[in-house]
Design a protein around this motif. Structure first.
Motif, PDB file in Angstrom:
ATOM      1  N   ILE A 144      -5.360  11.182 -26.551  1.00  0.00           N
ATOM      2  CA  ILE A 144      -6.229  11.798 -25.560  1.00  0.00           C
ATOM      3  C   ILE A 144      -7.644  11.352 -25.908  1.00  0.00           C
ATOM      4  N   HIS A 145      -8.349  10.827 -24.911  1.00  0.00           N
ATOM      5  CA  HIS A 145      -9.725  10.376 -25.142  1.00  0.00           C
ATOM      6  C   HIS A 145     -10.686  11.439 -24.642  1.00  0.00           C
ATOM      7  N   ILE A 146     -11.738  11.668 -25.413  1.00  0.00           N
ATOM      8  CA  ILE A 146     -12.781  12.589 -24.979  1.00  0.00           C
ATOM      9  C   ILE A 146     -14.117  11.868 -25.092  1.00  0.00           C
TER      10      ILE A 146
ATOM     11  N   PRO B  26     -10.734   8.776 -20.258  1.00  0.00           N
ATOM     12  CA  PRO B  26     -11.080   9.958 -21.040  1.00  0.00           C
ATOM     13  C   PRO B  26     -11.337  11.215 -20.204  1.00  0.00           C
ATOM     14  N   ASN B  27     -11.217  12.372 -20.916  1.00  0.00           N
ATOM     15  CA  ASN B  27     -11.797  13.614 -20.439  1.00  0.00           C
ATOM     16  C   ASN B  27     -13.274  13.579 -20.848  1.00  0.00           C
TER      17      ASN B  27
ATOM     18  N   CYS C 130      -5.826  19.254 -25.162  1.00  0.00           N
ATOM     19  CA  CYS C 130      -6.129  19.753 -23.830  1.00  0.00           C
ATOM     20  C   CYS C 130      -7.202  20.811 -23.854  1.00  0.00           C
ATOM     21  N   ARG C 131      -7.750  21.221 -24.994  1.00  0.00           N
ATOM     22  CA  ARG C 131      -8.851  22.172 -24.928  1.00  0.00           C
ATOM     23  C   ARG C 131      -9.440  22.702 -26.225  1.00  0.00           C
TER      24      ARG C 131
ATOM     25  N   ILE D 180       0.201  17.511 -17.386  1.00  0.00           N
ATOM     26  CA  ILE D 180       0.777  18.848 -17.488  1.00  0.00           C
ATOM     27  C   ILE D 180       0.145  19.507 -18.703  1.00  0.00           C
ATOM     28  N   THR D 181      -0.552  20.599 -18.497  1.00  0.00           N
ATOM     29  CA  THR D 181      -1.261  21.304 -19.567  1.00  0.00           C
ATOM     30  C   THR D 181      -1.962  20.328 -20.511  1.00  0.00           C
ATOM     31  N   GLY D 182      -2.622  19.357 -19.951  1.00  0.00           N
ATOM     32  CA  GLY D 182      -3.489  18.492 -20.742  1.00  0.00           C
ATOM     33  C   GLY D 182      -2.872  17.193 -21.206  1.00  0.00           C
ATOM     34  N   TYR D 183      -1.537  17.099 -21.179  1.00  0.00           N
ATOM     35  CA  TYR D 183      -0.901  15.879 -21.653  1.00  0.00           C
ATOM     36  C   TYR D 183      -0.300  15.119 -20.486  1.00  0.00           C
TER      37      TYR D 183
END
Ligand code: ZN
Length: 566
Positions: free
Chosen positions: A182-184, A216-217, A244-245, A538-541
């Motif tokens: 996951i990229h931020i 990314p997010n 996811c958070r 789905i829930t961040g993934y």
């Protein structure tokens, strides 16, 4: 090496992990590569143009390293004038001719840049590939990995950011969308937010890649609750998110360590808000009393669990504690208990279904009326106050999480429906809504959704995210995509992302939106044995198929409405 570190760490812990400083962390590696390549090319040029010098590779290496030893100067992407002068003093006498020396230097500089960029690109491709294929010992599952970046303005840091984004944009193998990491992308004024900022080009690139790959997010360092910890020149004070958070930053236990490095969430337990609301029969006062009782119960349980965790020793976590990853663990011996340093971690209370709880209490959720909006903030604010007071009292970090609820959203709902039957707007769907989100089926513009959800980001210090659902292919309207991200930033969102359909034909590799027929090769799904892949979050993934998901999550995805950006 970064992948192996993630894999090793995963064997010691439950849950995902996050690299808070991917750019700052890998920049020294790029610098080292550049130095090596530059030196090699300097030698090549001299031996070709001035063969009579008889100089060897080792001689050149030694001369360059002597400059570093004596003056602390070395060849780098941002080649300093001071270094160039010192190099000239040493190399010109060997070459003899000033023009030839200039040629040699420019040859070495150009090739070093080109080859370092190429090696960095290959390293990033390798990283993305490895993180999608490697497995951890625990459960033979791919480690849940996240990487945060965007604020390192050094030439090396920028090269890392650019190449990890480009590797993600290119995709895996035949153009598949990578599921991990996951990229931020960290957004910060003065660094990458405005056209005059040094990393603005990378922010634009991040928008383009996210419009194609869903990552990314974006995290927002200027949101007041993040900015308060930010110290310029100290990347450890920049907020980082996991998956996811979740997040850690404030630190009641140790005010000198209000940082993101070396810390994590120790455990969390979620409260079923709709259940309390249903039981209150519309009595708001009773709702708050019951909520307080539940907070007491949950925090006691978190403390019990903490006592078990605290009794463990460094030996139980050979990588996380033994290699000094967790803050303070470098000062412990192998048989020392970890209870004291674990206090830097957080114990979190989560909540689910604020929307359904508000409907049960007042008849409308926070997307519908101002009254419910205010009551929603009162409820979540009440929980946060409780945890802040408890943190002070116990000198521990109790924090509040807007729970994503992978499994809980359906489980709580099923239990409650069995007990209370179908209550319109509360138990009439197959899931409870995530944390403080506006229900996914409720029509609301992107702007309104952001405005309504933003105040909850300030309250949920253990984690939060806001999603906007876009219709069509945002790659064709990058301006609208960027506008959504900018609106999030201006509204005080801490962490956000944009959902949009990403389809792929595994046969021809076409990537984009596929209705019935693949625009790439013209085949229809029913023509062949291979289904089109439909990547959804789905829930961040990210997942390529919903087949393996539970009914509640499938129902939630089917209910999602798009948010207008006009
Ligand atoms: Zn095709």
């Amino acid at each position: 090496l970064a992948c192996i570190a993630i894999q090793s760490n995963q064997n010691d812990q439950h849950g995902g992990q996050s690299i808070p400083n991917f750019d700052y962390g890998l920049a020294p590696g790029v610098a080292k590569t550049y130095k090596k390549i530059y030196t090699a090319n300097l030698y090549r040029a001299i031996s070709l143009l001035v063969p009579e010098s008889g100089i060897t590779r080792e001689d050149i290496k030694k001369k360059i390293s002597d400059i570093e030893k004596s003056y602390g100067l070395f060849p780098s992407l941002e080649m300093s004038t001071e270094y160039k002068e010192k190099e000239k003093e040493v190399i010109l006498p060997i070459v003899g001719d000033e023009d030839i020396y200039k040629k040699i230097q420019s040859f070495a500089t150009n090739l070093a840049l080109e080859e370092t960029e190429k090696e960095t690109a290959q390293a990033m491709e390798g990283l993305v590939h490895n993180l999608n294929t490697m497995h951890s010992r625990a459960g033979a599952q791919t480690p849940f990995s996240s990487i945060n970046y965007g604020t390192d303005t050094s030439a090396e840091g920028r090269m890392v950011i650019r190449n990890v984004l480009l590797a993600t944009e290119a995709g895996l193998g035949n153009g598949e969308t990578p599921i991990f990491p996951i990229h931020i992308f960290k957004v910060k004024e003065g660094v990458n937010y405005n056209p005059e900022d040094p990393n603005y080009d990378l922010f634009k690139l991040a928008c383009r890649v996210s419009a194609k790959r869903l990552f990314p997010n974006f995290s927002f360092l200027d949101a007041p609750f993040n900015k308060t910890y930010y110290k310029e020149g100290h990347p450890e004070t920049e907020v980082a998110y996991m998956g996811c958070r979740t997040r850690v930053l404030g630190n009641t236990y140790d005010k000198n360590n209000e940082i993101t490095y070396g810390r994590g969430n120790l455990s969390f337990t979620s409260i079923n808000l709709p259940r309390i609301a249903i039981n209150s029969n519309g009595n708001v006062e009773w709702f708050f009393e019951e909520l307080e009782r539940k907070m007491e119960l949950v925090t006691k349980q978190l403390l019990d669990r903490f006592q078990i965790q605290a009794s463990k020793t460094v030996r139980n976590y050979p990588f996380l504690m033994g290699q000094g990853i967790w803050i303070g663990s470098d000062k412990l011996s192998i048989d020392d208990k970890i209870g004291e340093i674990l206090k830097n971690g957080t114990l979190s209370v989560g909540f689910i279904g604020l929307a359904e709880a508000l409907v049960a209490l007042t008849g409308s959720h926070h997307g519908q009326t101002v009254e419910s909006r205010n009551l929603g903030l009162e409820i979540v604010g009440f929980m946060r106050d409780y945890l802040d007071r408890l943190s002070q009292e116990k000198q521990l970090n109790f924090t509040l999480l807007a729970t994503p609820a992978e499994g809980l959203s359906g489980r709580f709902l099923r239990i409650d429906r069995k007990k209370y039957g179908i209550i319109p707007g509360v138990t009439d769907r197959d899931y409870y809504t995530n944390g403080f989100h506006i229900p996914v089926y409720f029509p609301v513009s992107a702007y309104e959704k952001i405005q309504i959800e933003a105040p909850y980001h300030a309250l949920t210090n253990a984690g939060h995210i806001t999603y906007v659902e876009l219709d069509g292919d945002p790659n064709k309207n990058l301006q609208a995509f960027e506008q959504v991200i900018r609106t999030m930033k201006e509204s005080g969102i801490g962490y956000g992302s944009v959902n949009h359909p990403v389809d792929r034909d595994p046969v021809c590799g076409y990537n984009g939106i596929i209705d019935d027929e693949c625009p790439g090769c013209g085949r229809k799904e029913k023509d062949g044995p291979y289904k089109f892949e439909r990547i959804r979050r789905i829930t961040g993934y990210l997942v390529g198929t919903l087949d393996r998901f539970n009914d509640a999550k499938r129902a939630e995805v089917a209910d999602r409405v798009k948010h207008n950006v006009q």
